[in-house]
Design a protein around this motif. Structure first.
Motif, PDB file in Angstrom:
ATOM      1  N   SER A  50       0.835  -1.198   0.000  1.00 44.56           N
ATOM      2  CA  SER A  50       0.000   0.000   0.000  1.00 44.56           C
ATOM      3  C   SER A  50       0.869   1.246   0.000  1.00 44.56           C
ATOM      4  O   SER A  50       2.106   1.178   0.008  1.00 44.56           O
ATOM      5  CB  SER A  50      -0.920   0.004   1.223  1.00 44.56           C
ATOM      6  N   CYS A  51       0.186   2.397  -0.007  1.00 40.99           N
ATOM      7  CA  CYS A  51       0.867   3.687   0.058  1.00 40.99           C
ATOM      8  C   CYS A  51       0.947   4.219   1.480  1.00 40.99           C
ATOM      9  O   CYS A  51       1.438   5.337   1.695  1.00 40.99           O
ATOM     10  CB  CYS A  51       0.129   4.705  -0.816  1.00 40.99           C
ATOM     11  N   ALA A  52       0.467   3.457   2.451  1.00 39.29           N
ATOM     12  CA  ALA A  52       0.505   3.901   3.841  1.00 39.29           C
ATOM     13  C   ALA A  52       1.940   3.940   4.348  1.00 39.29           C
ATOM     14  O   ALA A  52       2.772   3.108   3.962  1.00 39.29           O
ATOM     15  CB  ALA A  52      -0.337   2.969   4.706  1.00 39.29           C
ATOM     16  N   THR A  53       2.227   4.898   5.198  1.00 39.38           N
ATOM     17  CA  THR A  53       3.591   5.042   5.713  1.00 39.38           C
ATOM     18  C   THR A  53       3.929   3.976   6.741  1.00 39.38           C
ATOM     19  O   THR A  53       5.092   3.651   6.944  1.00 39.38           O
ATOM     20  CB  THR A  53       3.779   6.432   6.337  1.00 39.38           C
ATOM     21  N   GLU A  54       2.896   3.411   7.396  1.00 41.97           N
ATOM     22  CA  GLU A  54       3.109   2.369   8.392  1.00 41.97           C
ATOM     23  C   GLU A  54       2.189   1.185   8.110  1.00 41.97           C
ATOM     24  O   GLU A  54       1.101   1.343   7.550  1.00 41.97           O
ATOM     25  CB  GLU A  54       2.829   2.898   9.808  1.00 41.97           C
ATOM     26  N   CYS A  55       2.621   0.008   8.498  1.00 39.17           N
ATOM     27  CA  CYS A  55       1.784  -1.178   8.332  1.00 39.17           C
ATOM     28  C   CYS A  55       0.610  -1.130   9.311  1.00 39.17           C
ATOM     29  O   CYS A  55       0.779  -0.721  10.469  1.00 39.17           O
ATOM     30  CB  CYS A  55       2.599  -2.443   8.592  1.00 39.17           C
ATOM     31  N   PRO A  56      -0.575  -1.550   8.886  1.00 44.41           N
ATOM     32  CA  PRO A  56      -1.685  -1.631   9.829  1.00 44.41           C
ATOM     33  C   PRO A  56      -1.450  -2.733  10.851  1.00 44.41           C
ATOM     34  O   PRO A  56      -0.581  -3.596  10.670  1.00 44.41           O
ATOM     35  CB  PRO A  56      -2.887  -1.943   8.931  1.00 44.41           C
ATOM     36  N   HIS A  57      -2.218  -2.708  11.911  1.00 45.35           N
ATOM     37  CA  HIS A  57      -2.070  -3.702  12.977  1.00 45.35           C
ATOM     38  C   HIS A  57      -2.435  -5.098  12.482  1.00 45.35           C
ATOM     39  O   HIS A  57      -1.809  -6.091  12.867  1.00 45.35           O
ATOM     40  CB  HIS A  57      -2.962  -3.313  14.159  1.00 45.35           C
ATOM     41  N   SER A  58      -3.456  -5.183  11.652  1.00 44.51           N
ATOM     42  CA  SER A  58      -3.903  -6.461  11.101  1.00 44.51           C
ATOM     43  C   SER A  58      -4.418  -6.236   9.682  1.00 44.51           C
ATOM     44  O   SER A  58      -4.541  -5.095   9.228  1.00 44.51           O
ATOM     45  CB  SER A  58      -5.006  -7.074  11.977  1.00 44.51           C
ATOM     46  N   TYR A  59      -4.695  -7.339   8.979  1.00 46.67           N
ATOM     47  CA  TYR A  59      -5.158  -7.224   7.601  1.00 46.67           C
ATOM     48  C   TYR A  59      -6.528  -6.559   7.572  1.00 46.67           C
ATOM     49  O   TYR A  59      -7.465  -7.019   8.226  1.00 46.67           O
ATOM     50  CB  TYR A  59      -5.240  -8.610   6.963  1.00 46.67           C
ATOM     51  N   PRO A  60      -6.681  -5.460   6.842  1.00 40.30           N
ATOM     52  CA  PRO A  60      -7.983  -4.791   6.781  1.00 40.30           C
ATOM     53  C   PRO A  60      -9.063  -5.744   6.268  1.00 40.30           C
ATOM     54  O   PRO A  60      -8.865  -6.455   5.280  1.00 40.30           O
ATOM     55  CB  PRO A  60      -7.735  -3.639   5.793  1.00 40.30           C
ATOM     56  N   TRP A  61     -10.216  -5.719   6.936  1.00 39.36           N
ATOM     57  CA  TRP A  61     -11.278  -6.641   6.547  1.00 39.36           C
ATOM     58  C   TRP A  61     -12.613  -6.095   7.020  1.00 39.36           C
ATOM     59  O   TRP A  61     -12.684  -4.986   7.569  1.00 39.36           O
ATOM     60  CB  TRP A  61     -11.001  -8.032   7.121  1.00 39.36           C
ATOM     61  N   LEU A  62     -13.656  -6.860   6.805  1.00 38.44           N
ATOM     62  CA  LEU A  62     -14.994  -6.414   7.160  1.00 38.44           C
ATOM     63  C   LEU A  62     -15.057  -6.083   8.652  1.00 38.44           C
ATOM     64  O   LEU A  62     -14.665  -6.873   9.497  1.00 38.44           O
ATOM     65  CB  LEU A  62     -15.986  -7.546   6.837  1.00 38.44           C
ATOM     66  N   GLY A  63     -15.573  -4.905   8.936  1.00 38.20           N
ATOM     67  CA  GLY A  63     -15.648  -4.436  10.316  1.00 38.20           C
ATOM     68  C   GLY A  63     -14.366  -3.837  10.842  1.00 38.20           C
ATOM     69  O   GLY A  63     -14.317  -3.289  11.942  1.00 38.20           O
ATOM     70  N   ASN A  64     -13.294  -3.921  10.056  1.00 35.71           N
ATOM     71  CA  ASN A  64     -11.990  -3.384  10.444  1.00 35.71           C
ATOM     72  C   ASN A  64     -11.263  -2.886   9.192  1.00 35.71           C
ATOM     73  O   ASN A  64     -10.184  -3.361   8.833  1.00 35.71           O
ATOM     74  CB  ASN A  64     -11.167  -4.483  11.143  1.00 35.71           C
ATOM     75  N   PRO A  65     -11.882  -1.911   8.471  1.00 29.52           N
ATOM     76  CA  PRO A  65     -11.367  -1.540   7.148  1.00 29.52           C
ATOM     77  C   PRO A  65     -10.002  -0.878   7.164  1.00 29.52           C
ATOM     78  O   PRO A  65      -9.326  -0.900   6.131  1.00 29.52           O
ATOM     79  CB  PRO A  65     -12.448  -0.574   6.625  1.00 29.52           C
ATOM     80  N   LEU A  66      -9.583  -0.314   8.273  1.00 27.48           N
ATOM     81  CA  LEU A  66      -8.278   0.320   8.344  1.00 27.48           C
ATOM     82  C   LEU A  66      -7.247  -0.573   9.001  1.00 27.48           C
ATOM     83  O   LEU A  66      -6.084  -0.190   9.141  1.00 27.48           O
ATOM     84  CB  LEU A  66      -8.377   1.660   9.081  1.00 27.48           C
ATOM     85  N   GLY A  67      -7.653  -1.755   9.441  1.00 30.62           N
ATOM     86  CA  GLY A  67      -6.728  -2.700  10.050  1.00 30.62           C
ATOM     87  C   GLY A  67      -6.139  -2.216  11.364  1.00 30.62           C
ATOM     88  O   GLY A  67      -5.043  -2.629  11.742  1.00 30.62           O
ATOM     89  N   ASP A  68      -6.866  -1.354  12.067  1.00 28.86           N
ATOM     90  CA  ASP A  68      -6.328  -0.778  13.299  1.00 28.86           C
ATOM     91  C   ASP A  68      -6.796  -1.512  14.545  1.00 28.86           C
ATOM     92  O   ASP A  68      -6.545  -1.062  15.680  1.00 28.86           O
ATOM     93  CB  ASP A  68      -6.672   0.712  13.391  1.00 28.86           C
ATOM     94  N   LYS A  69      -7.472  -2.637  14.382  1.00 32.68           N
ATOM     95  CA  LYS A  69      -7.929  -3.389  15.544  1.00 32.68           C
ATOM     96  C   LYS A  69      -7.146  -4.680  15.688  1.00 32.68           C
ATOM     97  O   LYS A  69      -6.621  -5.214  14.708  1.00 32.68           O
ATOM     98  CB  LYS A  69      -9.441  -3.724  15.402  1.00 32.68           C
TER      99      LYS A  69
END
Length: 390
Positions: free
Chosen positions: A371-390
């Motif tokens: 992705s173009c994000a500067t940092e990796c998300p906490h987990s793989y973005p998915w339904l109910g967690n679209p930004l992967g921050d949970k």
């Protein structure tokens, strides 16, 4: 030979044509028949085969919509790059395609590249759940999680403004009725490109808004019945294969030629149904996997020859879904579209430093995501967690 991920293609049932809005609904919820006096451009247009703005057919631009469904990957990006390279419309603006992207396996740095080159990035859901009943029975909440949340996901990881994510296509073209259009309206989507028609092939059905009851038949119910202002439908006008069987996606056409030149002739035949008719937008809807379904890639060769042919026609414009809607809102003749000064569609400089992340999907499955994000998300973005921050 290019690598690719196998993709599912819906073949539309070709039985008897259902009546419009063939679903169990209370008729009191129906939008009223169109009031032509009240429904005026730029914000309202009745469903019709009439050319917007009453432009004479020989002065009407023929729009061609090139769309691609599903993940954008290193396995298919070279097809898109090669097919679109150095192609100009008659106004000397570069051509544009529309990409309905699903989330899993998508490389968002490549999505950013396509957007920067002026293509429409539109949405095809986060999960692309294979059970069509999931989409048929989807609640507004489910659709919000699939599409509204996907808008946030794509914006963050592909570095694209949410306002530029304007359209959706339902997986497998399975409509979700009023819930689908409630979701579109609530989340400021501009258009839907999921609704198929075989009744309005020639003359073709032009894009329209949903304030009033649509004349379009409902091939894959449920279809919407309520009134939705400022939500556009771009009808998916069916093609016909060599046996006369209709197909909404070109790669769902079964009985087709097996040489490049014969395929080209078939593509021209389907194009001419609109070009010699009322010039409703022609859709060439396909998955990149179709290009490599035969060993010598004759389909991709025919596709490029078809684009070459379109490039010789001075009243044919290859544009995105949002560009079609903008024209319908403010119709112009071919001469007006090509007269100086010309304002071409927006392109943007690349602004992405690709970052590859190894992530966990739903607690157990490894997934790589670029992705173009500067940092990796906490987990793989998915339904109910679209930004992967949970």
């Amino acid at each position: 030979m290019h690598a690719f991920i196998p993709l599912l293609v819906l073949i539309v049932n070709v039985g008897a044509v259902p009546t419009p809005f063939d679903e169990d609904v209370n008729v009191t919820t129906f939008a009223p028949p169109c009031n032509i006096t009240a429904c005026q451009l730029p914000n309202c247009l009745c469903s019709s085969t009439s050319i917007p703005g009453n432009i004479p057919v020989n002065n009407t631009p023929q729009f061609v919509l090139l769309t691609f469904d599903d993940a954008i990957t290193i396995g298919n990006i070279n097809y898109y790059r090669e097919a679109m390279k150095n192609r100009l419309n008659p106004n000397n603006c570069t051509i544009s395609a529309t990409f309905f992207i699903s989330h899993e396996y998508t490389d968002y740095s490549l999505v950013h590249e396509l957007h920067s080159n002026g293509h429409d990035i539109s949405l095809h859901s986060i999960t692309h759940e294979p059970l069509t009943t999931y989409w048929k029975d989807a609640t507004i909440d489910t659709l919000n999680r699939e599409f509204a949340d996907q808008k946030l996901l794509v914006s963050k990881f592909a570095n694209i403004p949410t306002a530029d994510l304007k359209g959706i296509r339902m997986p497998f073209l399975q409509m979700a009725g009023n819930n689908q259009f409630e979701m579109l309206k609530a989340n400021n989507f501009v258009y839907d490109l999921s609704w198929t028609t075989r009744q309005y092939i020639k003359p073709g059905l032009w894009p329209y808004t949903m304030e009033y009851l649509s004349i379009q038949e409902c091939l894959i119910p449920p279809c919407p019945t309520n009134s939705y202002s400022n939500v556009w439908v771009i009808p998916m006008i069916n093609w016909e294969d060599m046996s006369g069987t209709v197909c909404s996606m070109v790669d769902a056409c079964v009985h087709i030629p097996n040489t490049s030149d014969e395929l080209l002739d078939w593509m021209k035949r389907e194009f001419n149904k609109q070009y010699t008719g009322n010039r409703a937008p022609l859709g060439f809807y396909v998955h990149a996997a179709w290009f490599v379904a035969v060993a010598d890639e004759i389909r991709f060769d025919a596709y490029k020859k078809f684009l070459n042919y379109l490039g010789t026609l001075k009243d044919v414009f290859i544009v995105s879904g949002s560009q079609v809607i903008e024209w319908v809102k403010n119709p112009k003749t071919v001469a007006q579209m090509t007269a100086a000064p010309i304002t071409c569609h927006k392109t943007n400089p690349l602004n992405c430093n690709p970052k590859a992340c190894r992530l966990i999907k739903e607690g157990i499955i490894d997934r790589w995501m670029t992705s173009c994000a500067t940092e990796c998300p906490h987990s793989y973005p998915w339904l109910g967690n679209p930004l992967g921050d949970k």
